[in-house]
Design an enzyme around this catalytic site. Structure first.
Site, mmCIF file in Angstrom:
data_model
loop_
_atom_site.group_PDB
_atom_site.id
_atom_site.type_symbol
_atom_site.label_atom_id
_atom_site.label_comp_id
_atom_site.label_asym_id
_atom_site.label_seq_id
_atom_site.Cartn_x
_atom_site.Cartn_y
_atom_site.Cartn_z
ATOM 1 N N ARG A 1 0.639 -1.107 -0.022
ATOM 2 C CA ARG A 1 0.010 -0.055 -0.023
ATOM 3 C C ARG A 1 0.783 1.375 -0.124
ATOM 4 O O ARG A 1 0.508 2.164 -0.807
ATOM 5 C CB ARG A 1 -1.040 0.053 1.273
ATOM 6 C CG ARG A 1 -2.177 -0.602 1.141
ATOM 7 C CD ARG A 1 -2.662 -1.264 2.499
ATOM 8 N NE ARG A 1 -1.790 -2.227 2.667
ATOM 9 C CZ ARG A 1 -1.832 -3.462 2.253
ATOM 10 N NH1 ARG A 1 -2.667 -3.920 1.417
ATOM 11 N NH2 ARG A 1 -0.963 -4.507 2.533
ATOM 12 N N THR A 2 1.706 1.368 0.916
ATOM 13 C CA THR A 2 2.624 2.576 1.023
ATOM 14 C C THR A 2 3.250 3.048 -0.219
ATOM 15 O O THR A 2 2.950 4.023 -0.851
ATOM 16 C CB THR A 2 3.529 2.578 2.269
ATOM 17 O OG1 THR A 2 2.766 2.075 3.402
ATOM 18 C CG2 THR A 2 4.113 3.664 2.468
ATOM 19 N N ARG B 1 11.239 3.459 3.501
ATOM 20 C CA ARG B 1 10.964 2.669 4.512
ATOM 21 C C ARG B 1 12.100 2.023 4.829
ATOM 22 O O ARG B 1 12.846 1.666 3.986
ATOM 23 C CB ARG B 1 9.756 1.771 3.884
ATOM 24 C CG ARG B 1 9.677 0.740 4.961
ATOM 25 C CD ARG B 1 8.200 -0.211 4.741
ATOM 26 N NE ARG B 1 7.163 0.551 5.168
ATOM 27 C CZ ARG B 1 5.985 0.152 4.881
ATOM 28 N NH1 ARG B 1 5.787 -1.253 4.416
ATOM 29 N NH2 ARG B 1 5.030 0.733 4.974
ATOM 30 N N LYS C 1 26.261 -4.453 -1.743
ATOM 31 C CA LYS C 1 27.655 -4.326 -1.664
ATOM 32 C C LYS C 1 28.333 -3.697 -0.453
ATOM 33 O O LYS C 1 29.689 -3.566 -0.697
ATOM 34 C CB LYS C 1 28.093 -3.337 -3.168
ATOM 35 C CG LYS C 1 27.578 -4.037 -4.469
ATOM 36 C CD LYS C 1 27.989 -3.242 -5.593
ATOM 37 C CE LYS C 1 27.060 -3.554 -6.742
ATOM 38 N NZ LYS C 1 27.063 -2.389 -7.596
ATOM 39 N N HIS D 1 4.829 5.791 11.440
ATOM 40 C CA HIS D 1 4.564 5.763 10.135
ATOM 41 C C HIS D 1 3.486 7.013 9.891
ATOM 42 O O HIS D 1 2.241 6.674 9.806
ATOM 43 C CB HIS D 1 3.739 4.350 9.816
ATOM 44 C CG HIS D 1 3.553 3.918 8.422
ATOM 45 N ND1 HIS D 1 3.778 4.708 7.227
ATOM 46 C CD2 HIS D 1 3.114 2.836 8.005
ATOM 47 C CE1 HIS D 1 3.567 4.098 6.227
ATOM 48 N NE2 HIS D 1 3.117 2.762 6.675
HETATM 49 N N1 CP Z 1 -0.260 -0.118 6.000
HETATM 50 C C1 CP Z 1 1.106 -0.073 5.125
HETATM 51 O O1 CP Z 1 2.028 0.129 5.538
HETATM 52 O O2 CP Z 1 0.749 -1.242 4.258
HETATM 53 P P1 CP Z 1 2.086 -1.633 3.476
HETATM 54 O O3 CP Z 1 3.181 -2.395 4.619
HETATM 55 O O4 CP Z 1 1.541 -2.664 2.440
HETATM 56 O O5 CP Z 1 3.072 -0.595 2.972
#
Ligand code: CP
Length: 306
Positions: free
Chosen positions: A51-52, A101, A80, A129
């Site tokens: 999703r993100t 991320r 590396k 998040h």
């Molecule tokens: N909600 C969320 O962060 O989903 P993903 O891990 O799929 O990005």
């Protein structure tokens, strides 16, 4: 707000959050605009995501921007031995904004201190998040008509679940009452409870919520974060501790909504999906509009001129 990063939800004031939510509502009405034409956004995903990453990329594409980056760290020069420092230094040369991320808590703040372009934290370990929180706030405001004075139930993995940490911090600005429902092993960490204590806000901890579910305005279900456990036996003990079923929703408030950042494993039974109180798939869609608003805000793009 040009060249500001979004690492923690506390990087934005309440007024700035409200502006982002209002802007997201504009994008929901008209998501395709040429506001990012000529801009290159880097998406660096050192951890898996559906999703993100895809909602950011969808947001960028719908605004006419371009995306560079990686979704699998094994295809990058990190394998590396390149450091995060050098990776960020390089990617700044190729992009106008970095979405990252990373599994290590604090990595996004570190990246933002090195970067010459805005950095957006798309999840740093079990810490925060904030862009998920923006879409959660958008979803709450849209379904409840307000953010103030709501009774928020957070259920599941409150220890490792970064989405509940950011959301709790955000909702504390609007006088929420929190009910934290988790097994003993996965309780909300002390630092976050101290955060509420310092604000004088109420929270209650439970190991079960069947008797109190009728009080909830929002039930925020979470997945037990298998990837954060060092001992697989400990994960096995708690992995199925809460399973929300349709039959449990009979006495809930008419306007109560069930949120989940997704992915779900089995903490929400699929028989809940058809219940009008289930909002998690719409919630994920809201991620496109809120991320469009976040990108424009951090890049100093005025959408009113569109
Ligand atoms: N909600 C969320 O962060 O989903 P993903 O891990 O799929 O990005």
């Amino acid at each position: 707000m040009k060249n500001r990063s979004l690492v923690s939800i506390d990087d934005f004031s309440s007024e700035e959050i409200t502006e982002v939510l209002d802007m997201a509502a504009d994008f929901e009405k008209k998501p395709v605009r040429k506001l990012l034409e000529g801009k290159v956004i880097a998406t660096l995903f050192f951890e898996p995501s559906t999703r993100t990453r895809l909602s950011f990329e969808s947001a960028i594409n719908r605004l006419g921007g371009k995306v560079v980056g990686f979704s699998d760290v094994s295809s990058s020069s990190v394998t590396k031995g390149e450091t995060l420092h050098d990776t960020i230094r390089m990617v700044c040369s190729y992009s106008d904004l970095i979405v990252m991320r990373h599994p290590i808590e604090g990595s996004a703040r570190y990246a933002s201190e090195i970067a010459s372009v805005p950095v957006v934290n798309a999840g740093d370990g079990a810490n925060q998040h904030p862009t998920q929180t923006m879409l959660d706030l958008y979803s709450i405001r849209k379904t409840q008509g307000k953010l103030e004075n709501l009774n928020i139930f957070m259920v599941g993995d409150l220890k490792y679940g970064r989405t509940v940490h950011s959301l709790m911090m955000a909702m504390s600005r609007w006088n929420a009452t929190f009910n934290f429902i988790s097994p003993e092993e996965l309780r909300m960490p002390e630092e976050f409870k101290l955060y509420l204590d310092n604000l004088g806000l109420k929270y209650y901890e439970h190991t079960d919520f069947t008797d109190i579910i009728s009080r909830a305005d929002i039930i925020y279900m979470t997945r037990v974060q298998k990837e954060r456990f060092s001992d697989p036996i400990e994960y096995e003990k708690v992995k199925n501790v809460y399973v929300l079923k349709n039959s449990m929703l009979a006495n809930t408030k008419p306007n109560m909504r069930i949120l989940h950042p997704l992915p779900r494993v089995n903490e929400i039974n699929t028989d809940v999906d058809a219940n009008p109180k289930a909002y998690y798939f719409e919630q994920a869609l809201n991620g496109v509009f809120t991320r469009q608003a976040i990108l424009c805000t951090l890049l100093g793009i005025n959408i009113r001129e569109d």
